[in-house]
Design a protein around this motif. Sequence first.
Motif, PDB file in Angstrom:
ATOM      1  N   TYR A   1      32.864  40.859  28.580  1.00 42.97           N
ATOM      2  CA  TYR A   1      32.679  39.151  29.941  1.00 42.97           C
ATOM      3  C   TYR A   1      32.906  39.739  31.074  1.00 42.97           C
ATOM      4  O   TYR A   1      33.644  40.722  31.502  1.00 42.97           O
ATOM      5  CB  TYR A   1      33.868  38.652  29.754  1.00 42.97           C
ATOM      6  N   SER A   2      32.281  39.386  32.027  1.00 46.34           N
ATOM      7  CA  SER A   2      32.017  39.775  33.227  1.00 46.34           C
ATOM      8  C   SER A   2      32.680  38.511  34.197  1.00 46.34           C
ATOM      9  O   SER A   2      32.574  37.120  33.922  1.00 46.34           O
ATOM     10  CB  SER A   2      31.123  40.026  33.413  1.00 46.34           C
ATOM     11  N   GLY A   3      32.506  38.522  35.754  1.00 46.79           N
ATOM     12  CA  GLY A   3      33.030  37.678  36.555  1.00 46.79           C
ATOM     13  C   GLY A   3      33.975  36.757  36.208  1.00 46.79           C
ATOM     14  O   GLY A   3      34.914  37.313  35.890  1.00 46.79           O
TER      15      GLY A   3
ATOM     16  N   SER B   1      38.983  36.265  35.096  1.00 44.98           N
ATOM     17  CA  SER B   1      38.351  36.261  36.350  1.00 44.98           C
ATOM     18  C   SER B   1      38.485  38.209  36.002  1.00 44.98           C
ATOM     19  O   SER B   1      39.566  38.561  35.239  1.00 44.98           O
ATOM     20  CB  SER B   1      39.143  36.887  37.867  1.00 44.98           C
ATOM     21  N   VAL B   2      37.530  38.480  35.806  1.00 47.57           N
ATOM     22  CA  VAL B   2      37.576  39.708  35.245  1.00 47.57           C
ATOM     23  C   VAL B   2      36.556  40.358  36.531  1.00 47.57           C
ATOM     24  O   VAL B   2      36.325  39.625  37.666  1.00 47.57           O
ATOM     25  CB  VAL B   2      36.464  39.876  34.592  1.00 47.57           C
ATOM     26  N   PRO B   3      37.118  42.178  37.577  1.00 48.90           N
ATOM     27  CA  PRO B   3      36.428  42.473  38.141  1.00 48.90           C
ATOM     28  C   PRO B   3      34.958  42.887  38.693  1.00 48.90           C
ATOM     29  O   PRO B   3      34.458  43.083  37.351  1.00 48.90           O
ATOM     30  CB  PRO B   3      37.640  44.277  38.493  1.00 48.90           C
ATOM     31  N   GLU B   4      35.466  42.086  40.404  1.00 52.02           N
ATOM     32  CA  GLU B   4      33.843  42.811  40.193  1.00 52.02           C
ATOM     33  C   GLU B   4      32.987  43.936  40.033  1.00 52.02           C
ATOM     34  O   GLU B   4      33.473  45.505  40.017  1.00 52.02           O
ATOM     35  CB  GLU B   4      33.705  42.219  41.663  1.00 52.02           C
ATOM     36  N   GLY B   5      31.944  43.651  39.109  1.00 52.81           N
ATOM     37  CA  GLY B   5      30.932  45.375  38.737  1.00 52.81           C
ATOM     38  C   GLY B   5      31.840  45.692  37.407  1.00 52.81           C
ATOM     39  O   GLY B   5      31.380  47.018  36.415  1.00 52.81           O
ATOM     40  N   ARG B   6      32.292  44.860  36.412  1.00 50.79           N
ATOM     41  CA  ARG B   6      33.032  45.868  35.556  1.00 50.79           C
ATOM     42  C   ARG B   6      32.512  44.786  34.413  1.00 50.79           C
ATOM     43  O   ARG B   6      32.749  43.196  34.820  1.00 50.79           O
ATOM     44  CB  ARG B   6      35.177  45.836  35.642  1.00 50.79           C
ATOM     45  N   ASP B   7      33.919  45.155  33.183  1.00 50.26           N
ATOM     46  CA  ASP B   7      33.797  43.613  31.643  1.00 50.26           C
ATOM     47  C   ASP B   7      34.577  43.972  31.750  1.00 50.26           C
ATOM     48  O   ASP B   7      35.635  45.061  31.186  1.00 50.26           O
ATOM     49  CB  ASP B   7      32.025  43.869  31.432  1.00 50.26           C
ATOM     50  N   ALA B   8      35.193  43.296  30.510  1.00 45.81           N
ATOM     51  CA  ALA B   8      36.280  43.467  30.155  1.00 45.81           C
ATOM     52  C   ALA B   8      35.818  42.466  28.123  1.00 45.81           C
ATOM     53  O   ALA B   8      35.183  41.630  28.220  1.00 45.81           O
ATOM     54  CB  ALA B   8      37.849  42.373  30.446  1.00 45.81           C
TER      55      ALA B   8
END
Length: 580
Positions: free
Chosen positions: A556-558, A530-537
Amino acid sequence: MAFMGEHTKARLILDYEDGRAALSEALPEFTSHPENFGSAGDLPIGALATVFRVKEAAQEKLWVKLSTIEVPDRVEVPPIAPDPGYEGPGVALASARISVPAAGRVNETVEIAFEGPSHGNPFTDVELHAYFSLDGVEIRVGGFYDGNGRYLVRFLPERPGQWQFRTESTARSLNGHAGTVRVEPGPARGAVRVAESFHFAYTDGEVYRPVGTTLYAWTHQSPELEKKTLETLATSPFTKVRMCVFPKGYIFNDNDPGLYPFERDDETWDTTHFNPRFFQHLEDRIRDLGALGIEADVILFHPYDRWGFQDLGAAADDRYLRYVVRRLAAIPNVWWSLANEYDFLTAKTSRDWERFAKIVTEEDHANHLLSIHNGTRVYDFSAQWATHCSLQKVDYYKSAELVEDLREKWGKPVIMDEIGYEGDLEYEWGNLSAQEVVRRVWETNLRGGYYTHGETYYHPEDVLWWAKGGELVGQSADRIAFLDKLVAESPTGRLEPLSLAGVPTPAGGVAGEYELHYYGYSQCRYVTVSVPEGRDAVIDIIDTWAMTTDTLPGTYSGRPRVELPARPFMAVRVRVNKAP
């Protein structure tokens, strides 16, 4: 008269016909092999019953039989008080020659030396203290006799300034000295302290991560072997060494040391006369570790002993503790461990350990870290003096898995100081594979704890790293270094356990910023993170055994699905980018 019980030494039980019969029935595999007596005869029978996995019913039967066997009561030698008339009125106050450094530096040892009297027994006759004061704060520091008429007071200042000092002593020539020591700022990081409840930092605030190894008897070996050990440590990832003050007598530890802590009177140790050369040697090795950036976790007592140091009597124990703590407390890279496997020291009770802790905290003006290590019975770490939890596994399989519960229970840092050793011995404590050691290390770290490595590979000359040092031959140390580098790259330089709903494998890091997910034995073909909402990783696939980090292309997001190679000991790192 007293009676035998589970705390009685196996060797003593074997001296009695009824005891030998009871022991032969309960532990035939022990009594039928006389070679066991030398290595384990000084252990409590309760500990041996645990090691040999004696069933509970058989243990209870043994305790009943032992409770009928009388043994002589222990005769305690009373303590020796300092002599208030050690020097007569004809000796002028403060007449001993004193040597004060022109200046010292913050977080470094300041040593004041005195050339004083040597008649009688200065180790017991003379008491010496210095009081250092700055800006209304006064610190009491105990001095000690270093032999040949030489007395020392060592101080570890944590603030710069013009420190004033004065002395008090039962020796008139040492009493009433006064002066100043200028302490200047310096680069030294200082002693390690607990930080943020579950972690550690140097006095100057820099993050410290314990990456430990075990070298119980390394300072009791030849100069050549000690040198080789230091050379190995210089290229290792380790930042902490567990080491004993007293020599160790156990399997693979049959050699006698070159120095002993006390003078010998015929075949008896004279515990009223310390051997300064022994302690000078110990100090030199601790300073060698400090030069490498390694903390010395100094073990004050241990049960593996054929010389009698584990059972000196209360007065001698207390005298020894005050002496060794006064000598070492001003060395920045010192920790205290009251004991290795405290519950195997049959002559000592819980009251003794609490008394020892009181002595150490009284004598240690620098307030170094202090703990105690268990055999089969975990100590009550709610004790105020215990700065952190030092633990041995109490289950053959599970150890690291308990770290989060132990953090919550004690509210203190948890160090799995004996997580199991990489090696190939027949003993369960010394035959873990490197893969299993690395797995336990990852599990411990991601669950918010720390760990200590050990290596016990058979050596034809009994030079096993865990006791004597020398060279590392295993495969876990490099992989421990690889993990510590990943931890160091987190925003805080530490890991906190991350609770993930429905995920049984551990994750640690800084929530929403830097996460390490470890899958241990599992051989996943893919995982979802999981990636925090509104962020990417950025996502990395980590092979913890091959020590490789493969960064996936893009961000990646979501809840992205991450493909894995379907083999064990894999991890995933999620590095969340800063919000725009």
